[in-house]
Design an enzyme around this catalytic site. Structure first.
Site, PDB file in Angstrom:
ATOM      1  N   CYS A   1     -23.545  14.776 -21.239  1.00  0.00           N
ATOM      2  CA  CYS A   1     -22.754  14.580 -21.685  1.00  0.00           C
ATOM      3  C   CYS A   1     -21.915  13.612 -22.119  1.00  0.00           C
ATOM      4  O   CYS A   1     -22.645  12.929 -22.242  1.00  0.00           O
ATOM      5  CB  CYS A   1     -21.156  14.990 -20.158  1.00  0.00           C
ATOM      6  SG  CYS A   1     -19.809  14.615 -20.779  1.00  0.00           S
TER       7      CYS A   1
ATOM      8  N   ASP B   1     -14.516  18.458 -24.282  1.00  0.00           N
ATOM      9  CA  ASP B   1     -13.537  18.171 -23.767  1.00  0.00           C
ATOM     10  C   ASP B   1     -12.456  18.789 -24.054  1.00  0.00           C
ATOM     11  O   ASP B   1     -11.695  18.879 -23.505  1.00  0.00           O
ATOM     12  CB  ASP B   1     -12.888  16.680 -23.761  1.00  0.00           C
ATOM     13  CG  ASP B   1     -13.826  15.315 -23.112  1.00  0.00           C
ATOM     14  OD1 ASP B   1     -14.650  15.960 -22.024  1.00  0.00           O
ATOM     15  OD2 ASP B   1     -14.091  13.950 -23.127  1.00  0.00           O
TER      16      ASP B   1
ATOM     17  N   ASP C   1     -23.244  11.048 -18.887  1.00  0.00           N
ATOM     18  CA  ASP C   1     -22.231  11.082 -19.461  1.00  0.00           C
ATOM     19  C   ASP C   1     -22.512   9.583 -20.686  1.00  0.00           C
ATOM     20  O   ASP C   1     -23.229   8.724 -20.071  1.00  0.00           O
ATOM     21  CB  ASP C   1     -20.800  10.190 -19.444  1.00  0.00           C
ATOM     22  CG  ASP C   1     -19.867  11.183 -20.075  1.00  0.00           C
ATOM     23  OD1 ASP C   1     -19.918  11.735 -20.865  1.00  0.00           O
ATOM     24  OD2 ASP C   1     -18.572  10.949 -19.358  1.00  0.00           O
TER      25      ASP C   1
HETATM   26  C1  DGJ Z   1     -15.858  11.890 -20.710  1.00  0.00           C
HETATM   27  C2  DGJ Z   1     -16.021  13.497 -20.232  1.00  0.00           C
HETATM   28  O1  DGJ Z   1     -16.578  14.519 -21.392  1.00  0.00           O
HETATM   29  C3  DGJ Z   1     -15.352  14.089 -19.055  1.00  0.00           C
HETATM   30  O2  DGJ Z   1     -15.666  15.148 -18.868  1.00  0.00           O
HETATM   31  C4  DGJ Z   1     -15.146  12.993 -18.435  1.00  0.00           C
HETATM   32  O3  DGJ Z   1     -16.584  13.385 -17.555  1.00  0.00           O
HETATM   33  C5  DGJ Z   1     -14.720  11.447 -18.789  1.00  0.00           C
HETATM   34  N1  DGJ Z   1     -16.078  11.736 -19.637  1.00  0.00           N
HETATM   35  C6  DGJ Z   1     -14.942  10.838 -17.637  1.00  0.00           C
HETATM   36  O4  DGJ Z   1     -14.878   9.331 -17.646  1.00  0.00           O
END
Ligand code: DGJ
Length: 759
Positions: free
Chosen positions: A547, A569, A500
């Site tokens: 991500c 998201d 992420d």
């Molecule tokens: C942002 C991501 O896009 C979500 O799917 C999740 O992993 C959160 N961060 C977790 O903090």
């Protein structure tokens, strides 16, 4: 022999006495201490000889396209054609490309200087302060390997010894051409690159309709169209990280008349770079369009020492006369061949813990989710954010980032215990990291304040209560690699990492680079790629998801190292229809993670039927992201059915050819299908986004990509209640394309999925 006059200033002999007189007067009235010697040598009148060349044509060829460049006697190289095959390319030898000084038409790699005043690809500042570059043809060569023909054109500025290579890699079968440049400082002193684009493409046409993608958090990849008028349209981003949140470095362009999915001339392009980018579209006085694409030069007058070279990222192009559908399929084929890590090999269905548990879990919660995931037939469990940090526990997003030890208050038995439990239930195991980031509330921030992106004396702004680490610093690169490495070492049963990246760069600056801040934005991205390369060398088989607060890092630069992306998201199935449609214009379905989540949806508040959510998610890599305990027995049974039928056709989603049938941007319906290479199998997804009129009950979808002479047996999948009179029957490809398919949609948010198998 052609000559280039390198005098910068006034070269009229008649003006010289006047200038000398003015200079003498200026010296006379200046105070003594201001009368210093000039810092640099005055410009001189000298003319450098440029060797004449034999005019010629360079043709870059794929099976269905040609990119043709013309070299004139002066050595100027211009793009004269990108599009359909045109027979003998030599016919372009005497083609008039508007290339005279009065016109100032762009060259194949236009530079700041010479006779050109438009958007340049290359702008160099030399040690004497001069900023003119004129590149002329020196030579070119071709080589071929595995169906990829590489053409390299060597160019040179005869005054400064700067060189540039234009490199074209033509993927014959895929009809994709990758373009990049290599800029070489052959002089004896350092220069600065004030602009250093990857590619410039000159197109002729009567009109150009640009399709590009804007976005925001939970609303990434939103398609937008604009007719290009004279002047410049820029797609640019300067966020440093998370660059694809607001706009994606990709586009589609209709040439002459607007394209449809099946008709019209289309040029599609995408830049393989995960940092600041700029793509300029300049419609000039001759009505030609010049597209310059590459790294954004914002705050990046990149220094190039004597003897050094800079290789720009690849710009990926395709062309089709058969509409957006064919252009997308070209890009997808290339992406599966080499643009995406893992090449489209199917990845497991999964349950992700985020929306089901957020930060609030214990070992027991996780084992319960694993049990439920296994009972529904899912193949992997992914533990998302919240599993780490002891001194500053990660119980919300305010603390803990940077301290990557297991939080034993939540998971006393450790990660291997949970991963082993998942494996014992037949599931694989994945885990979340965000290694580029740090919360101020962490040991890392206290121990390594110099690792944080910042500008001297200024506040370091927080976003999501976090700061961003300076990846231009090799020590930070080691740390980030180490986070991945140590996380994988937590258990031999880690199969998947979700990487992420939840903030952009603000107050930009690198303590490591000192006064050399012009390197920062470029070397930040190169640092990220260095880490990715090391990871892939050591862990070729781990599935890694890219991500970034959803879809803020979706580009072909990152995808060389990542198997899939988290597009948004926003898990609301209605919102996903548009996001997934737009993403499919440029990127293949094999990278598109798509999860069934709870209702009301946590981002939009929308309530959609579980079947509709499954049908939308099954168009990509299917997953679930909710607490399964909240599902009724009936819902779990539907989930079970959807997951098991997905496994029978997912090879089509991952490797089939995509045909988009109905756009969620232009009507109440959305439909797409994936067809196998041999055209014997296909899966069709149909959705009614909004039911308004009775006529909607039998909307006709005309299928594409099937073999007209084959008979296809149609079987409905994910059945709630049967949706089509034709279920279980057989129809010819010709009938399905011409007559069509009309599932009965009796209300908004109904949907149907069909498998078509040739008999
Ligand atoms: C942002 C991501 O896009 C979500 O799917 C999740 O992993 C959160 N961060 C977790 O903090």
């Amino acid at each position: 022999m052609a000559f280039l006059n390198i005098f910068v200033g006034n070269n009229q002999k008649t003006m010289r006495p006047l200038i000398l007189a003015a200079a003498a007067l200026a010296i006379a009235i200046l105070p003594a201490q201001a009368r210093k010697a000039p810092k640099t040598q005055p410009f001189t009148h000298e003319t450098v000889a440029i060797p004449a060349v034999t005019p010629g044509i360079i043709s870059v060829e794929t099976d269905g396209t040609r990119l043709i460049l013309q070299v004139d006697a002066r050595g100027t190289v211009r793009t004269v054609h990108y599009g359909a095959p045109v027979g003998d390319p030599g016919q372009f030898l005497c083609f008039r490309s508007s290339g005279d000084h009065a016109f100032g038409a762009p060259t194949a790699y236009p530079t700041a200087g010479g006779d050109f005043n438009g958007q340049e690809a290359l702008h160099v500042e030399y040690p004497d302060g001069s900023q003119n570059t004129e590149l002329y043809y020196v030579s070119h060569e071709k080589s071929e390997k595995d169906g990829v023909e590489t053409t390299t054109i060597h160019l040179r500025d005869y005054v400064t010894s700067l060189e540039a290579d234009l490199v074209f890699e033509a993927f014959r079968q895929e009809d994709v051409i990758l373009i990049h440049s290599v800029i070489r400082n052959k002089g004896r002193e350092p220069v600065r690159l004030r602009n250093f684009a990857s590619a410039s493409l000159n197109l002729a046409g009567d009109s150009f309709l640009l399709t590009h993608f804007h976005g925001s958090w939970a609303g990434e990849m939103q398609m937008e169209q604009t007719t290009l008028t004279h002047g410049v349209k820029l797609i640019e981003n300067r966020r440093g990280a998370q660059v694809t949140l607001e706009s994606n470095p990709s586009f589609m362009l209709s040439v002459n008349s607007p394209f449809s999915e099946t008709d019209g001339e289309v040029v599609a392009g995408a830049l393989a770079w995960s940092g600041n980018f700029r793509i300029s579209f300049e419609l000039d006085q001759s009505g030609k369009l010049n597209i310059v694409s590459g790294i954004s030069p914002f705050a990046s007058a990149y220094p190039l020492g004597a003897g050094e070279s800079f290789t720009t990222p690849e710009m990926i192009y395709t062309w089709s006369a058969e509409g957006a559908g064919a252009a997308s399929r070209n890009l997808h084929r290339w992406a599966r061949r080499e643009g995406v890590y893992g090449g489209g090999k199917p990845t497991p269905t999964l349950l992700n813990s985020w929306e089901g548990a957020y930060f609030n879990f214990t070992t027991e919660t996780l084992l319960g989710m694993i049990d439920d995931a296994a009972s529904m037939g899912l193949e992997m469990f992914v533990l998302d954010d919240g599993w780490f940090a002891m001194d500053y526990p990660r119980n919300d997003d305010r603390a803990g980032l940077g301290d990557w030890e297991v939080n034993t208050n939540k998971i006393p038995e450790g990660i291997d215990y949970v991963a082993s439990y998942a494996h014992s239930k037949g599931l694989r195991f994945g885990i979340w990291i965000e290694p580029e980031m740090v919360n101020p509330e962490s040991n890392l921030a206290r121990n390594h304040p110099d690792w944080i992106v910042q500008s001297p004396g200024r506040e370091i702004y927080e976003q999501r209560h976090q700061w961003i680490l300076d990846l231009s610093n090799p020590a930070v690169q080691d740390f980030v690699f180490g986070v991945f490495d140590r996380t994988v070492a937590l258990s031999p049963r880690i199969d998947y990492i979700k990487w992420d990246c939840n903030r952009r760069i603000m107050s930009f600056g690198s303590p490591y680079l000192g006064k050399d801040q012009d390197r920062f934005y470029v070397e930040y991205v190169q640092g990220f790629y260095n880490v990715c390369r090391r990871i892939r060398e050591k862990y070729p088989d781990i599935i890694v998801q890219c991500c970034s607060s959803g879809g803020s890092r979706i580009d072909y630069g990152a995808l060389r190292y990542f198997n899939e992306v988290w597009p948004s998201d926003n898990t609301d199935a209605i919102s996903r229809a548009r996001i997934q449609w737009s993403q499919s214009l440029i990127y293949p379905a094999c990278i598109m993670a798509s999860h069934v989540s709870a209702v009301p949806n946590h981002q939009s508040g929308n309530v959609t039927p579980l079947k509709f959510r499954f049908d939308i998610a099954s168009g990509g890599r299917l997953g679930m992201e909710l607490q399964p305990k909240t599902l009724s027995a009936e819902e779990k049974a539907l989930a079970d059915r959807c997951i098991s039928s997905y496994k029978t056709y997912r090879d089509l989603v991952f490797t089939g050819d995509l045909y988009r049938i109905a756009s969620p941007y232009s009507g109440d319906f959305y439909a797409l299908m994936y067809v196998s290479k041999d055209k014997r199998r296909a899966v069709l997804f149909t959705y009614c986004l909004r039911y308004q009129l009775r006529v909607h009950a039998s909307h006709i979808f005309r299928l594409q990509g099937l073999e007209p002479g084959l008979n296809y047996r149609v079987s409905e999948q994910n059945v709630d209640k049967s949706c089509w009179w034709g279920d279980g029957k057989s129809f010819s490809g010709a009938f399905l394309a011409g007559g069509g398919f009309n599932p009965s949609f009796s209300q908004s948010l109904t949907s149907a999925v069909f498998l078509l198998e040739a008999e």
